[in-house]
Design a protein around this motif. Structure first.
Motif, PDB file in Angstrom:
ATOM      1  N   VAL A  69     -24.038   4.019   7.800  1.00 11.39           N
ATOM      2  CA  VAL A  69     -23.486   3.710   6.480  1.00 11.39           C
ATOM      3  C   VAL A  69     -23.612   4.968   5.625  1.00 11.39           C
ATOM      4  CG1 VAL A  69     -23.692   2.310   4.399  1.00 11.39           C
ATOM      5  CG2 VAL A  69     -24.046   1.259   6.646  1.00 11.39           C
ATOM      6  N   LEU A  70     -22.481   5.445   5.124  1.00  5.90           N
ATOM      7  CA  LEU A  70     -22.444   6.653   4.308  1.00  5.90           C
ATOM      8  C   LEU A  70     -22.479   6.282   2.830  1.00  5.90           C
ATOM      9  CD1 LEU A  70     -21.983   9.722   3.896  1.00  5.90           C
ATOM     10  CD2 LEU A  70     -19.523   9.260   4.029  1.00  5.90           C
ATOM     11  N   GLU A  71     -23.412   6.892   2.110  1.00  2.00           N
ATOM     12  CA  GLU A  71     -23.493   6.735   0.661  1.00  2.00           C
ATOM     13  C   GLU A  71     -23.567   8.122   0.033  1.00  2.00           C
ATOM     14  OE1 GLU A  71     -26.184   3.394  -0.706  1.00  2.00           O
ATOM     15  OE2 GLU A  71     -26.908   3.626   1.356  1.00  2.00           O
ATOM     16  N   TYR A  72     -22.945   8.265  -1.132  1.00  2.00           N
ATOM     17  CA  TYR A  72     -22.982   9.562  -1.810  1.00  2.00           C
ATOM     18  C   TYR A  72     -22.750   9.368  -3.307  1.00  2.00           C
ATOM     19  CZ  TYR A  72     -17.864   9.152  -1.493  1.00  2.00           C
ATOM     20  OH  TYR A  72     -16.571   8.706  -1.576  1.00  2.00           O
ATOM     21  N   GLY A  98     -18.593   1.840   3.317  1.00  2.00           N
ATOM     22  CA  GLY A  98     -19.236   3.066   3.757  1.00  2.00           C
ATOM     23  C   GLY A  98     -19.580   3.070   5.238  1.00  2.00           C
ATOM     24  N   ARG A  99     -19.177   2.028   5.945  1.00  3.24           N
ATOM     25  CA  ARG A  99     -19.498   1.887   7.368  1.00  3.24           C
ATOM     26  C   ARG A  99     -18.626   2.822   8.203  1.00  3.24           C
ATOM     27  NH1 ARG A  99     -23.423  -0.051  10.829  1.00  3.24           N
ATOM     28  NH2 ARG A  99     -22.508  -0.961  12.705  1.00  3.24           N
ATOM     29  N   LEU A 100     -19.255   3.564   9.127  1.00  4.65           N
ATOM     30  CA  LEU A 100     -18.502   4.417  10.038  1.00  4.65           C
ATOM     31  C   LEU A 100     -19.049   4.280  11.452  1.00  4.65           C
ATOM     32  CD1 LEU A 100     -20.509   7.122  10.487  1.00  4.65           C
ATOM     33  CD2 LEU A 100     -19.663   7.640   8.209  1.00  4.65           C
ATOM     34  N   ILE A 101     -18.147   4.382  12.427  1.00  3.55           N
ATOM     35  CA  ILE A 101     -18.487   4.224  13.837  1.00  3.55           C
ATOM     36  C   ILE A 101     -17.733   5.274  14.642  1.00  3.55           C
ATOM     37  CG2 ILE A 101     -18.283   2.717  15.861  1.00  3.55           C
ATOM     38  CD1 ILE A 101     -18.677   0.348  14.047  1.00  3.55           C
ATOM     39  N   ALA A 102     -18.421   5.888  15.602  1.00  2.00           N
ATOM     40  CA  ALA A 102     -17.795   6.895  16.462  1.00  2.00           C
ATOM     41  C   ALA A 102     -18.282   6.708  17.890  1.00  2.00           C
ATOM     42  CB  ALA A 102     -18.130   8.296  15.975  1.00  2.00           C
ATOM     43  N   LYS A 132     -26.382  10.398   1.438  1.00  2.00           N
ATOM     44  CA  LYS A 132     -27.305   9.618   2.281  1.00  2.00           C
ATOM     45  C   LYS A 132     -26.550   9.005   3.453  1.00  2.00           C
ATOM     46  CE  LYS A 132     -30.418   5.623   2.236  1.00  2.00           C
ATOM     47  NZ  LYS A 132     -30.983   4.522   1.415  1.00  2.00           N
ATOM     48  N   VAL A 133     -27.142   9.076   4.631  1.00  2.00           N
ATOM     49  CA  VAL A 133     -26.638   8.403   5.819  1.00  2.00           C
ATOM     50  C   VAL A 133     -27.729   7.445   6.282  1.00  2.00           C
ATOM     51  CG1 VAL A 133     -25.864   8.664   8.201  1.00  2.00           C
ATOM     52  CG2 VAL A 133     -25.167  10.331   6.481  1.00  2.00           C
ATOM     53  N   GLY A 149     -32.386   6.550   8.934  1.00  2.00           N
ATOM     54  CA  GLY A 149     -31.409   7.466   8.359  1.00  2.00           C
ATOM     55  C   GLY A 149     -32.097   8.603   7.643  1.00  2.00           C
ATOM     56  N   ASN A 150     -31.331   9.287   6.778  1.00  2.00           N
ATOM     57  CA  ASN A 150     -31.877  10.418   6.040  1.00  2.00           C
ATOM     58  C   ASN A 150     -30.968  10.719   4.854  1.00  2.00           C
ATOM     59  OD1 ASN A 150     -33.549  12.604   5.376  1.00  2.00           O
ATOM     60  ND2 ASN A 150     -33.768  13.200   7.532  1.00  2.00           N
ATOM     61  N   SER A 151     -31.457  11.550   3.937  1.00  2.00           N
ATOM     62  CA  SER A 151     -30.669  11.921   2.760  1.00  2.00           C
ATOM     63  C   SER A 151     -30.923  13.380   2.422  1.00  2.00           C
ATOM     64  CB  SER A 151     -31.027  11.029   1.558  1.00  2.00           C
ATOM     65  OG  SER A 151     -32.402  11.184   1.225  1.00  2.00           O
ATOM     66  N   ILE A 152     -30.034  13.935   1.594  1.00  2.00           N
ATOM     67  CA  ILE A 152     -30.151  15.335   1.196  1.00  2.00           C
ATOM     68  C   ILE A 152     -29.681  15.482  -0.247  1.00  2.00           C
ATOM     69  CG2 ILE A 152     -27.841  15.925   2.059  1.00  2.00           C
ATOM     70  CD1 ILE A 152     -28.985  18.651   2.897  1.00  2.00           C
ATOM     71  N   THR A 153     -30.303  16.399  -0.984  1.00  2.00           N
ATOM     72  CA  THR A 153     -29.944  16.685  -2.375  1.00  2.00           C
ATOM     73  C   THR A 153     -29.404  18.105  -2.468  1.00  2.00           C
ATOM     74  OG1 THR A 153     -31.683  15.207  -3.181  1.00  2.00           O
ATOM     75  CG2 THR A 153     -30.782  16.794  -4.744  1.00  2.00           C
ATOM     76  N   ILE A 154     -28.286  18.257  -3.180  1.00  2.00           N
ATOM     77  CA  ILE A 154     -27.648  19.575  -3.320  1.00  2.00           C
ATOM     78  C   ILE A 154     -27.542  19.919  -4.801  1.00  2.00           C
ATOM     79  CG2 ILE A 154     -25.614  20.970  -2.797  1.00  2.00           C
ATOM     80  CD1 ILE A 154     -25.991  17.769  -0.952  1.00  2.00           C
ATOM     81  N   PRO A 155     -28.103  21.045  -5.241  1.00  2.00           N
ATOM     82  CA  PRO A 155     -27.973  21.452  -6.656  1.00  2.00           C
ATOM     83  C   PRO A 155     -26.564  21.952  -6.966  1.00  2.00           C
ATOM     84  CG  PRO A 155     -29.225  23.075  -5.409  1.00  2.00           C
ATOM     85  CD  PRO A 155     -28.986  21.941  -4.481  1.00  2.00           C
TER      86      PRO A 155
END
Length: 275
Positions: A69-72, A98-102, A132-133, A149-155
């Protein structure tokens, strides 16, 4: 001495047989999720990419399908494109959930990037934005597991940076003594209603997730590539069963041989007749 050597040989054979029988172990699938950005900081209306990577892979066959699930931060970012990496397909993406499948046309067995998600910074954005994923699920075609999952912050740097002044400019007002109890009761009732609604939404979402058609395996049942790969794996497993049968037969023969060897060669020494 000869008797002692024979006993040692038998013990060695028994240990080897135990090692062969106990060599078969079952492994479960697992991995970690890592996010990295193509740039350390970005500016307004600038494009950048987020890479989603599987690390610390623990698999037996390998991973053939993934879902997440992709969140941003939609106030600061606009989603441009999602691409598959390392022969992973471009994911099916639902913009509302936000759901994605591959899927992949071969099993992934080592650490690798799976997605490349490209964003564009909005004309007006916050000082720091985030991606966030979550609910990252992996599957080998039969078993699936949610690894978190995990998340990242970008300035973000630039002139059009929005700041949230509502938290710094808050003012407090005193409530009249007579109406404070009634207002507190109303607030409590509202909070209870909100909690009830949240619980009901969680239950409904859990029921939807539990349905087979929403799982990775359920969705991939209609995928042609996955079906062909599963057919190949099924034929391989059938061949393995014959190999295992032959191996078990050989192990049984070794065991019978050990018992026969012990019965034939290790006997109590005959006592000499005394005159």
């Amino acid at each position: 001495m000869k008797l002692l050597k024979k006993i040692n040989i038998v013990f060695v054979l028994i240990i080897l047989l135990i090692g062969v029988l106990g060599n078969k172990t079952e492994a479960t699938i697992n991995c970690n999720v890592k996010l990295s950005a193509s740039k350390k900081e970005v500016s307004n209306e600038e494009k950048f990419s987020i890479y989603v990577r599987m690390t610390n892979m623990q698999v037996s066959k390998g991973i053939i399908a993934i879902g997440a699930v992709l969140e941003y931060d939609k106030n600061s970012l606009t989603l441009e494109e999602i691409e598959g990496e390392n022969k992973w397909s471009d994911p099916m993406y639902n913009d509302e959930t936000g759901r994605l499948i591959a899927v992949k046309n071969q099993f992934a067995t080592k650490d690798e990037n799976v997605f490349k998600i490209t964003f564009k910074v909005n004309e007006k954005a916050k000082k720091n934005t985030w991606v966030k994923v979550g609910n990252f699920e992996i599957s080998d075609g039969k078993e699936e597991k949610n690894v978190g999952g995990n998340s990242i912050t970008i300035p973000i740097k630039g002139d059009n940076i929005e700041t949230n002044n509502s938290t710094t400019n808050t003012t407090t007002t005193k409530k009249p003594a007579g109406n404070s109890n009634k207002e507190d009761l109303n607030e409590n009732n509202e909070s209870k209603n909100e909690e009830t609604n949240i619980i009901e939404e969680d239950i409904n979402s859990n029921e939807e997730v539990e349905q087979e058609e929403n799982s990775i395996i359920g969705i991939l049942k209609n995928d042609e590539n996955t079906q062909s790969i599963e057919e190949e794996e099924t034929s391989k497993e059938n061949k393995k069963t014959w190999v295992d049968y032959a191996r078990y037969t050989g192990e049984a023969a070794i065991g019978i041989g050990i018992v026969a060897y012990v019965g034939r060669h290790i006997k109590r020494p005959k006592r000499r007749k005394t005159r």
